[in-house]
Design a protein around this motif. Structure first.
Motif, PDB file in Angstrom:
ATOM      1  N   SER A  28      10.426   0.716   1.219  1.00 18.75           N
ATOM      2  CA  SER A  28      10.297  -0.604   0.608  1.00 18.75           C
ATOM      3  C   SER A  28      10.591  -1.671   1.659  1.00 18.75           C
ATOM      4  O   SER A  28      10.918  -1.362   2.819  1.00 18.75           O
ATOM      5  CB  SER A  28      11.277  -0.737  -0.571  1.00 18.75           C
ATOM      6  OG  SER A  28      12.619  -0.581  -0.119  1.00 18.75           O
ATOM      7  N   LEU A  35       8.072  -0.958   4.386  1.00 15.75           N
ATOM      8  CA  LEU A  35       6.791  -0.836   3.699  1.00 15.75           C
ATOM      9  C   LEU A  35       5.729  -1.676   4.400  1.00 15.75           C
ATOM     10  O   LEU A  35       4.582  -1.239   4.566  1.00 15.75           O
ATOM     11  CB  LEU A  35       6.946  -1.277   2.240  1.00 15.75           C
ATOM     12  CG  LEU A  35       5.665  -1.339   1.412  1.00 15.75           C
ATOM     13  CD1 LEU A  35       4.961   0.012   1.406  1.00 15.75           C
ATOM     14  CD2 LEU A  35       5.975  -1.793  -0.022  1.00 15.75           C
ATOM     15  N   LEU A  41      -3.215   1.123  -0.623  1.00 13.99           N
ATOM     16  CA  LEU A  41      -2.453  -0.001  -0.078  1.00 13.99           C
ATOM     17  C   LEU A  41      -3.175  -1.331  -0.249  1.00 13.99           C
ATOM     18  O   LEU A  41      -2.789  -2.328   0.373  1.00 13.99           O
ATOM     19  CB  LEU A  41      -2.165   0.240   1.403  1.00 13.99           C
ATOM     20  CG  LEU A  41      -1.348   1.499   1.717  1.00 13.99           C
ATOM     21  CD1 LEU A  41      -1.187   1.676   3.219  1.00 13.99           C
ATOM     22  CD2 LEU A  41       0.007   1.447   1.041  1.00 13.99           C
ATOM     23  N   LEU A  61       7.065   2.104  -2.393  1.00 14.89           N
ATOM     24  CA  LEU A  61       5.963   3.053  -2.260  1.00 14.89           C
ATOM     25  C   LEU A  61       6.546   4.445  -2.114  1.00 14.89           C
ATOM     26  O   LEU A  61       7.468   4.666  -1.329  1.00 14.89           O
ATOM     27  CB  LEU A  61       5.111   2.714  -1.031  1.00 14.89           C
ATOM     28  CG  LEU A  61       4.122   3.790  -0.568  1.00 14.89           C
ATOM     29  CD1 LEU A  61       2.995   3.947  -1.587  1.00 14.89           C
ATOM     30  CD2 LEU A  61       3.541   3.457   0.805  1.00 14.89           C
ATOM     31  N   TRP A  65       0.499   9.355  -4.452  1.00 11.40           N
ATOM     32  CA  TRP A  65       1.045   8.074  -4.018  1.00 11.40           C
ATOM     33  C   TRP A  65       1.416   7.263  -5.254  1.00 11.40           C
ATOM     34  O   TRP A  65       0.642   7.201  -6.216  1.00 11.40           O
ATOM     35  CB  TRP A  65       0.026   7.288  -3.191  1.00 11.40           C
ATOM     36  CG  TRP A  65      -0.437   7.981  -1.953  1.00 11.40           C
ATOM     37  CD1 TRP A  65      -1.378   8.965  -1.874  1.00 11.40           C
ATOM     38  CD2 TRP A  65       0.031   7.769  -0.618  1.00 11.40           C
ATOM     39  NE1 TRP A  65      -1.534   9.375  -0.568  1.00 11.40           N
ATOM     40  CE2 TRP A  65      -0.693   8.657   0.228  1.00 11.40           C
ATOM     41  CE3 TRP A  65       0.967   6.906  -0.039  1.00 11.40           C
ATOM     42  CZ2 TRP A  65      -0.499   8.711   1.603  1.00 11.40           C
ATOM     43  CZ3 TRP A  65       1.153   6.948   1.327  1.00 11.40           C
ATOM     44  CH2 TRP A  65       0.441   7.835   2.140  1.00 11.40           C
ATOM     45  N   SER A  98       9.921   7.749   0.313  1.00 15.94           N
ATOM     46  CA  SER A  98       9.780   6.436  -0.311  1.00 15.94           C
ATOM     47  C   SER A  98      10.232   5.376   0.681  1.00 15.94           C
ATOM     48  O   SER A  98      11.064   5.634   1.552  1.00 15.94           O
ATOM     49  CB  SER A  98      10.613   6.351  -1.601  1.00 15.94           C
ATOM     50  OG  SER A  98      11.998   6.394  -1.307  1.00 15.94           O
ATOM     51  N   HIS A 140       2.362  -0.228   6.058  1.00 12.94           N
ATOM     52  CA  HIS A 140       1.056  -0.792   5.690  1.00 12.94           C
ATOM     53  C   HIS A 140       0.290  -1.201   6.946  1.00 12.94           C
ATOM     54  O   HIS A 140      -0.903  -0.912   7.099  1.00 12.94           O
ATOM     55  CB  HIS A 140       1.278  -1.997   4.769  1.00 12.94           C
ATOM     56  CG  HIS A 140       0.036  -2.503   4.116  1.00 12.94           C
ATOM     57  ND1 HIS A 140      -0.983  -3.096   4.820  1.00 12.94           N
ATOM     58  CD2 HIS A 140      -0.352  -2.495   2.819  1.00 12.94           C
ATOM     59  CE1 HIS A 140      -1.951  -3.452   3.993  1.00 12.94           C
ATOM     60  NE2 HIS A 140      -1.592  -3.094   2.764  1.00 12.94           N
ATOM     61  N   LEU A 152       3.031   3.422  -6.528  1.00 11.31           N
ATOM     62  CA  LEU A 152       3.445   2.053  -6.213  1.00 11.31           C
ATOM     63  C   LEU A 152       4.233   1.495  -7.389  1.00 11.31           C
ATOM     64  O   LEU A 152       3.735   1.458  -8.518  1.00 11.31           O
ATOM     65  CB  LEU A 152       2.229   1.158  -5.947  1.00 11.31           C
ATOM     66  CG  LEU A 152       1.303   1.535  -4.776  1.00 11.31           C
ATOM     67  CD1 LEU A 152       0.139   0.560  -4.722  1.00 11.31           C
ATOM     68  CD2 LEU A 152       2.070   1.520  -3.463  1.00 11.31           C
ATOM     69  N   VAL A 171       4.670  -5.266  -3.966  1.00 11.99           N
ATOM     70  CA  VAL A 171       5.146  -3.900  -4.221  1.00 11.99           C
ATOM     71  C   VAL A 171       6.640  -3.811  -3.943  1.00 11.99           C
ATOM     72  O   VAL A 171       7.112  -4.238  -2.888  1.00 11.99           O
ATOM     73  CB  VAL A 171       4.381  -2.892  -3.342  1.00 11.99           C
ATOM     74  CG1 VAL A 171       4.894  -1.472  -3.583  1.00 11.99           C
ATOM     75  CG2 VAL A 171       2.880  -2.971  -3.628  1.00 11.99           C
ATOM     76  N   CYS A 204       5.487  -1.876  -8.640  1.00 14.63           N
ATOM     77  CA  CYS A 204       5.252  -3.293  -8.376  1.00 14.63           C
ATOM     78  C   CYS A 204       6.368  -4.155  -8.940  1.00 14.63           C
ATOM     79  O   CYS A 204       7.098  -3.749  -9.855  1.00 14.63           O
ATOM     80  CB  CYS A 204       3.903  -3.722  -8.952  1.00 14.63           C
ATOM     81  SG  CYS A 204       2.500  -2.798  -8.276  1.00 14.63           S
TER      82      CYS A 204
END
Length: 265
Positions: free
Chosen positions: A6, A10, A88, A98, A112, A4, A14, A114, A95, A116
């Protein structure tokens, strides 16, 4: 495998996937206790890109122990990049976290999730390729006669001198002292040349626009090293620009190594 991430991690993840999607069609994930590696190979096998994340970069990262084993074996799986890009598609700024889960090394789907900011939870299952094309590239940088460090925005500026439709470009690296003495007033210490590559086999090669740009490494590069005979390397502009965009987004300099290879396998 379970992970995980963030925040800024993240956003970097991405950006990494977006860059890889501009190179190939399949995303290979290699997970070991030491790192998580994402890599891809283009269809012509002329470009390979790999991004490695250390465990402390992620919020959480662990390999799931197989019921019949007391050790944690490396995990390898392959999925379609366009499917990961679909996951993504939700902006990273929306988000909170993830997560990715591969229940077992031989699992057929990669999950996967997400989380939010608005409380919405999105879950996706992506099929793993039954027979993934696993590639691993290992090169000894010490054997490369030419290398230079450049800021992404500076290399982007240099490339802007070439036509946008150019598919391949050639870099020729030499020693500044190796330049002809009668060329001092023209190119001086400009030991690096960028040249548009036009396939001579094409009928329109004579009418195509050819561009040559001589560069003084002392003016454009943060560091430049060259030993021995001149080295010329031709490669795809699309893949180079994808790498440039990734490095510029991460605010890191680019270190390029040049070597003439007979073949790459």
């Amino acid at each position: 495998m379970e992970l995980s991430l963030s925040g800024n991690a993240l956003k970097t993840f991405h950006r990494s996937v977006t860059s890889l999607a501009r190179i190939g069609t399949d995303l290979v994930l290699r997970a070991s206790p030491a790192e998580l590696v994402l890599h891809t190979l283009n269809s012509s096998r002329s470009a390979y890109q790999s991004v490695a994340f250390k465990p402390d970069f992620l919020d959480s990262f662990r390999l799931l122990q197989a019921p019949s084993s007391s050790s944690y074996s490396p995990v390898v799986c392959s999925v379609l990049l366009k499917s990961v890009c679909s996951v993504l598609r939700t902006p990273a700024t929306s988000v909170d976290r993830l997560s990715a889960l591969l229940p077992s090394p031989d699992a057929t789907k990669l999950q996967w999730t997400l989380q939010c900011h608005n409380g919405v939870k999105k879950t996706y299952w992506i099929n793993c390729n039954a027979e993934p094309d696993i590639q691993n590239l290992s090169l000894d940088r010490r054997r490369f006669p030419s290398s230079f460090v450049v800021r992404p925005r500076d290399l982007t500026r240099l490339l802007s001198n070439f036509q946008s439709s150019l598919h391949e470009i050639t870099i020729i690296a030499t020693e500044p002292s190796a330049m002809p003495s009668d060329a001092g007033t023209e190119i001086g210490g400009k030991a690096v040349e960028l040249r548009s590559y036009i396939d001579p086999a094409k009928d329109n090669s004579d009418s195509a626009l050819h561009t040559q740009l001589w560069i003084d490494p002392a003016d454009e590069f943060l560091q430049y090293t060259h030993v021995g005979n001149p080295v010329d390397v031709t490669f795809g502009v699309k893949e180079l620009k994808a790498f440039l965009s990734f490095c510029e987004g991460c605010e890191v300099d680019i270190h390029l190594f040049l070597r003439k290879l007979a073949s790459l396998s």
